[in-house]
Write an enzyme that holds these catalytic residues in place. Structure first.
Site, PDB file in Angstrom:
ATOM      1  N   LYS A 297       0.764  -1.336   0.179  1.00 25.47           N
ATOM      2  CA  LYS A 297       0.052  -0.076  -0.005  1.00 25.47           C
ATOM      3  C   LYS A 297       0.944   1.275   0.072  1.00 25.47           C
ATOM      4  O   LYS A 297       2.056   1.237   0.210  1.00 25.47           O
ATOM      5  CB  LYS A 297      -0.851  -0.015   1.238  1.00 25.47           C
ATOM      6  CG  LYS A 297      -2.059  -1.019   1.018  1.00 25.47           C
ATOM      7  CD  LYS A 297      -2.882  -1.265   2.420  1.00 25.47           C
ATOM      8  CE  LYS A 297      -4.115  -2.193   2.245  1.00 25.47           C
ATOM      9  NZ  LYS A 297      -5.001  -2.196   3.329  1.00 25.47           N
TER      10      LYS A 297
ATOM     11  N   TYR B  63     -12.567  -1.539  -3.673  1.00 21.30           N
ATOM     12  CA  TYR B  63     -13.053  -1.734  -2.214  1.00 21.30           C
ATOM     13  C   TYR B  63     -14.408  -1.471  -2.306  1.00 21.30           C
ATOM     14  O   TYR B  63     -15.065  -1.119  -0.993  1.00 21.30           O
ATOM     15  CB  TYR B  63     -12.316  -0.546  -1.475  1.00 21.30           C
ATOM     16  CG  TYR B  63     -10.876  -1.078  -1.092  1.00 21.30           C
ATOM     17  CD1 TYR B  63     -10.553  -2.325  -0.372  1.00 21.30           C
ATOM     18  CD2 TYR B  63      -9.686  -0.322  -1.611  1.00 21.30           C
ATOM     19  CE1 TYR B  63      -9.304  -2.517   0.145  1.00 21.30           C
ATOM     20  CE2 TYR B  63      -8.409  -0.877  -1.103  1.00 21.30           C
ATOM     21  CZ  TYR B  63      -8.229  -1.913  -0.313  1.00 21.30           C
ATOM     22  OH  TYR B  63      -6.853  -2.235  -0.189  1.00 21.30           O
TER      23      TYR B  63
ATOM     24  N   ASN C 104      -2.030   0.028   6.818  1.00 18.76           N
ATOM     25  CA  ASN C 104      -1.352  -0.908   7.258  1.00 18.76           C
ATOM     26  C   ASN C 104      -0.515  -1.808   6.331  1.00 18.76           C
ATOM     27  O   ASN C 104      -0.426  -2.927   6.507  1.00 18.76           O
ATOM     28  CB  ASN C 104      -2.780  -1.792   8.066  1.00 18.76           C
ATOM     29  CG  ASN C 104      -3.721  -2.276   6.851  1.00 18.76           C
ATOM     30  OD1 ASN C 104      -3.491  -1.962   5.828  1.00 18.76           O
ATOM     31  ND2 ASN C 104      -4.972  -2.963   7.363  1.00 18.76           N
TER      32      ASN C 104
ATOM     33  N   HIS D 183      -2.123  -5.390   1.582  1.00 21.20           N
ATOM     34  CA  HIS D 183      -3.420  -6.050   1.110  1.00 21.20           C
ATOM     35  C   HIS D 183      -3.453  -7.431   0.796  1.00 21.20           C
ATOM     36  O   HIS D 183      -2.381  -7.743   0.148  1.00 21.20           O
ATOM     37  CB  HIS D 183      -4.099  -5.253   0.213  1.00 21.20           C
ATOM     38  CG  HIS D 183      -5.388  -6.058  -0.209  1.00 21.20           C
ATOM     39  ND1 HIS D 183      -6.579  -6.023   0.056  1.00 21.20           N
ATOM     40  CD2 HIS D 183      -5.440  -6.921  -1.509  1.00 21.20           C
ATOM     41  CE1 HIS D 183      -7.408  -6.600  -0.708  1.00 21.20           C
ATOM     42  NE2 HIS D 183      -6.720  -7.276  -1.504  1.00 21.20           N
TER      43      HIS D 183
ATOM     44  N   GLU E  65      -9.676  -9.951  -7.940  1.00 19.49           N
ATOM     45  CA  GLU E  65      -8.806  -8.676  -7.870  1.00 19.49           C
ATOM     46  C   GLU E  65      -7.446  -8.648  -8.770  1.00 19.49           C
ATOM     47  O   GLU E  65      -6.999  -7.704  -9.070  1.00 19.49           O
ATOM     48  CB  GLU E  65      -8.285  -8.817  -6.336  1.00 19.49           C
ATOM     49  CG  GLU E  65      -9.522  -8.431  -5.332  1.00 19.49           C
ATOM     50  CD  GLU E  65      -9.238  -8.724  -4.031  1.00 19.49           C
ATOM     51  OE1 GLU E  65      -8.157  -9.095  -3.571  1.00 19.49           O
ATOM     52  OE2 GLU E  65      -9.973  -8.347  -3.176  1.00 19.49           O
TER      53      GLU E  65
HETATM   54  P1  IDP Z   1      -8.128  -6.626   5.446  1.00 19.97           P
HETATM   55  O1  IDP Z   1      -7.307  -5.702   5.023  1.00 19.97           O
HETATM   56  O2  IDP Z   1      -7.174  -7.130   6.908  1.00 19.97           O
HETATM   57  O3  IDP Z   1      -8.843  -7.740   4.863  1.00 19.97           O
HETATM   58  P2  IDP Z   1     -10.744  -5.279   5.874  1.00 19.97           P
HETATM   59  O4  IDP Z   1     -11.611  -5.479   6.988  1.00 19.97           O
HETATM   60  O5  IDP Z   1     -11.100  -6.005   4.645  1.00 19.97           O
HETATM   61  O6  IDP Z   1      -9.041  -5.728   6.345  1.00 19.97           O
HETATM   62  O7  IDP Z   1     -10.401  -3.594   5.496  1.00 19.97           O
HETATM   63  C1  IDP Z   1      -9.754  -3.252   4.503  1.00 19.97           C
HETATM   64  C2  IDP Z   1      -8.762  -2.288   4.684  1.00 19.97           C
HETATM   65  O8  IDP Z   1      -9.690  -1.152   5.259  1.00 19.97           O
HETATM   66  C3  IDP Z   1      -7.979  -2.453   5.613  1.00 19.97           C
HETATM   67  O9  IDP Z   1      -6.825  -3.231   5.285  1.00 19.97           O
HETATM   68  C4  IDP Z   1      -7.681  -1.312   6.304  1.00 19.97           C
HETATM   69  O10 IDP Z   1      -6.572  -0.421   5.004  1.00 19.97           O
HETATM   70  C5  IDP Z   1      -9.079  -0.349   5.978  1.00 19.97           C
HETATM   71  N1  IDP Z   1      -9.632  -0.497   7.221  1.00 19.97           N
HETATM   72  C6  IDP Z   1     -10.398  -1.407   7.728  1.00 19.97           C
HETATM   73  N2  IDP Z   1     -10.729  -1.047   9.200  1.00 19.97           N
HETATM   74  C7  IDP Z   1     -10.524   0.429   9.214  1.00 19.97           C
HETATM   75  C8  IDP Z   1     -10.770   1.482  10.250  1.00 19.97           C
HETATM   76  O11 IDP Z   1     -11.396   0.919  11.368  1.00 19.97           O
HETATM   77  N3  IDP Z   1     -10.311   2.532  10.005  1.00 19.97           N
HETATM   78  C9  IDP Z   1      -9.584   2.804   9.026  1.00 19.97           C
HETATM   79  N4  IDP Z   1      -9.406   2.092   8.086  1.00 19.97           N
HETATM   80  C10 IDP Z   1      -9.784   0.641   8.012  1.00 19.97           C
HETATM   81 MG    MG Z   2     -10.396  -7.611   3.307  1.00 16.24          MG
END
Ligand code: IDP
Ligand code: MG
Length: 176
Positions: free
Chosen positions: A47, A87, A150, A153, A164
């Site tokens: 990312k 997304y 984070n 992905h 994807e």
């Molecule tokens: P994942 O990437 O671990 O599968 P997901 O729940 O699918 O997590 O969420 C997609 C992405 O959305 C996350 O990787 C993160 O970048 C972002 N995200 C998820 N939850 C939050 C939040 O509470 N605040 C801000 N960004 C979030």
């Molecule tokens: Mg996810």
């Protein structure tokens, strides 16, 4: 000489049976092969936060050390509309705006990786979405800034990995 001799019906039936058996076997082999390939690939992104901080090499090394083979790889950039499309499953979530702005802020690295049980193996390697809950040694534990930023992905299912991967790569860019 008569060129129009009728072919005996039993010869036709035997030939048809042979062709049908052959194609059914062939199809089964193909389906098994396709399923195996599908459960062996995942789609991933490094990312913007990680590319910006020069962590691409470190993360690719972690991926390599964990036994994944790279089958497609590119540096690219998502427009805001592409981020929203990618997304779209999260469009109702409160963080959707923040997420799509972040993901289109600067370049990302997209890749297709191969390993047995690639989807779950990669999610083990990256750790929990929130880096403060990510296990020691996982990519998010080592590099992520926050739950949003984070660093990586990873697809969450074989079906989504395919969707994807096809979002980012043409068929000829994926070397399976
Ligand atoms: P994942 O990437 O671990 O599968 P997901 O729940 O699918 O997590 O969420 C997609 C992405 O959305 C996350 O990787 C993160 O970048 C972002 N995200 C998820 N939850 C939050 C939040 O509470 N605040 C801000 N960004 C979030
Ligand atoms: Mg996810």
């Amino acid at each position: 000489m008569n060129d129009n001799l009728p072919v005996p019906i039993n010869v036709i039936v035997i030939t048809l049976k042979f062709i049908m058996k052959f194609t059914t076997n062939d199809l089964n082999v193909f389906i098994r092969f396709a399923k195996k390939i599908m459960s062996n690939i995942t789609f991933i992104m490094i990312k913007p936060d990680a590319v910006e901080r020069g962590l691409t090499g470190n993360i690719l090394k972690d991926i390599n050390d964990a036994g994944f083979n790279i089958r497609a790889l590119k540096l690219t950039k998502l427009s805001i509309d592409e981020a929203k499309m990618f997304y779209s499953i999260h469009s109702e979530r409160p963080f959707f705006d923040e997420l799509t702005k972040f993901m289109s802020r600067s370049p990302i690295v997209a890749a297709v990786l191969e390993k047995e049980n690639a989807v779950s193996e990669f999610r083990k390697l990256i750790g929990d979405t929130d880096p403060s809950n990510a296990k020691e040694g996982t990519i998010r534990n080592k590099y992520a800034i926050s739950k949003g930023e984070n660093s990586v992905h990873g697809s969450d299912s074989d079906e989504n990995a395919k969707i994807e991967a096809e979002f980012h790569f043409s068929g000829r860019e994926i070397l399976l």
